[in-house]
Enzyme design. Structure first.
Site, PDB file in Angstrom:
ATOM      1  N   HIS A  86       0.866  -1.179   0.000  1.00  0.00           N
ATOM      2  CA  HIS A  86       0.000   0.000   0.000  1.00  0.00           C
ATOM      3  C   HIS A  86       0.903   1.228   0.000  1.00  0.00           C
ATOM      4  O   HIS A  86       1.704   1.418   0.910  1.00  0.00           O
ATOM      5  CB  HIS A  86      -0.921   0.021   1.219  1.00  0.00           C
ATOM      6  N   CYS A  87       0.780   2.044  -1.037  1.00  0.00           N
ATOM      7  CA  CYS A  87       1.662   3.197  -1.199  1.00  0.00           C
ATOM      8  C   CYS A  87       0.967   4.467  -0.696  1.00  0.00           C
ATOM      9  O   CYS A  87      -0.018   4.908  -1.296  1.00  0.00           O
ATOM     10  CB  CYS A  87       2.050   3.363  -2.670  1.00  0.00           C
TER      11      CYS A  87
END
Length: 266
Positions: A98-99
């Site tokens: 998850h960025c």
């Protein structure tokens, strides 16, 4: 991305048309990668909202011989290499990470665009470091001060934008270049960030590793998978015998990603 655009707009008259055009082109590619990675469905797998739990047949095993993992939140059997993201609260196909900078998960559908954004920012940072060094060198040569040190300090004082942007781009380059090298290693080994952090293949052979060239082609050169969110097919048939083995093929079709790669446990 904002500081890069402001610098190009502020210094374009000193950079000249060719350096400005090169900066704008790389910046545009980076923006395209960022937009696609952030706005595209990363590979979200629809939840089972029927209240009934499908059952896969006993011979539907993962590559290591264990049954497919069931997600208690989404009420589905997760496809291979998928993971439930606690931030997006969805199961994502071929979950990488998850960025927070992109603002979404990086998965099967937007990974190549994330790589495009990452590599473009790395190239743009290195490019602007060179441009700033060239502008400061020109200012030093035009300085009326005596001595190299005095000329350098005069150039830094009179070209505050290049000085500040040079320091900024160096910091950005060190951060994104390290990340780019890290993802190059993952691509070469056909591994996700999630798998690398969990050391999934530390003690056994990675069945997805097909060699450097084939791994790069499979990850970067293949067509983006179709989004599950656009599928209008019912998630489960309304048959009463949902948990029977006869309905298992339909269940697998809805909850398994179509891929030629082998499966493994998440």
């Amino acid at each position: 991305m904002g500081p890069f655009a402001l610098f190009i707009a502020y210094e374009y008259h000193d950079m000249g048309p060719w350096l400005t055009a090169g900066s704008c082109f790389i910046y545009g590619v980076a923006q395209y990668g960022l937009f696609c990675a952030g706005m595209m469905d990363p590979g979200i797998i629809p939840r089972n909202t029927t209240g009934r739990v499908p059952r896969v047949p006993n011979d539907d095993y993962d590559v290591d011989g264990t049954p497919l993992t069931f997600c208690e939140t989404c009420k589905i059997f997760r496809p291979r290499r998928a993971k439930h993201c606690k931030y997006c609260d969805n199961c994502v196909e071929r979950f990488d990470h998850h960025c927070p900078w992109v603002g979404t998960c990086i998965g099967a559908r937007n990974y190549k665009y994330f790589i495009l954004f990452l590599f473009s920012i790395t190239i743009l940072s290195a490019y602007l470091i060179g441009v700033n060094a060239w502008l400061l060198f020109k200012a030093k040569e035009a300085s009326q001060e005596e001595g190299n040190l005095n000329q350098i300090m005069d150039a830094l004082r009179n070209n505050w934008c290049s000085t500040m942007m040079g320091a900024y781009t160096i910091l950005v380059f060190m951060a994104v270049a390290n990340l780019a090298v890290y993802h190059c290693q993952l691509i070469i080994n056909n591994q996700t960030t999630n798998e690398q952090m969990k050391e999934t293949w530390a003690s056994r052979r990675n069945p997805y590793d097909k060699g450097c060239v084939q791994n790069c082609c499979n990850i970067l050169c293949t067509k983006v998978p179709e989004s599950h969110l656009t599928c209008r097919t019912a998630m489960l048939h309304d048959d009463d015998d949902v948990e029977s083995d006869t309905s298992a093929p339909q269940t697998r079709q809805m909850y398994h990603a179509v891929s030629s790669e082998p499966e493994h446990k998440w």
